[in-house]
Design a protein around this motif. Sequence first.
Motif: not given
Lengths: 115, 113
Positions: A42, A92, A106-109, A111, B36, B38, B41-44, B89, B106
Amino acid sequence: SAVISQKPSRDICQRGTSLTIQCQVDSQVTMMFWYRQQPGQSLTLIATANQGSEATYESGFVIDKFPISRPNLTFSTLTVSNMSPEDSSIYLCSVGGVDSNQPQHFGDGTRLSIL
Amino acid sequence: GDSVTQMEGPVTLSEEAFLTINCTYTATGYPSLFWYVQYPGEGLQLLLKATKADDKGSNKGFEATYRKETTSFHLEKGSVQVSDSAVYFCALSEGTGGFKTIFGAGTRLFVKA
């Protein structure tokens, strides 16, 4: 809702180096948050960044390892310093509303893999 | 302190099956509750929310009802699709000014065609 862009989307780094992650928001926001999401886990809050003040770090995270800048109401950076393989995670950025009734966006993060 | 507990995954279902993902919470006050999602490959992304007891949040066929008496916020969908495969989540947030969001661990959902 706010649109958040994070850069880079992914990176592979050598241990001992540092990487700065950028987070740009398309509107002015008071509170920005940085999270770490380790593989299959998480989200763990690293720190809260408010413009014009020092970031507030959660237990287990320190400024020397994760310095944060918040120069204005639309931008923030998180640096992961002196990286080790244990820092391999998704990082994130998110923004929240003015109270707890409003969700976070949120942004896409980013990696990040450390060799 | 506040916490969120959700059922462990992965959950594997066939297309058109009924989905339930359990979520319970512990909070000192009166939190707002969120689900939420996810995608790979993406954010929440926010799926739905409820801000007070007995509120029902709904979106894209998903529903969850804020049950204060059982401190629960279970996610349900009557007929899942392959495109619903993602990690879900459960989260809570309370307070103003210095509020934080607490996320559950999650639950990964796989939907087979």
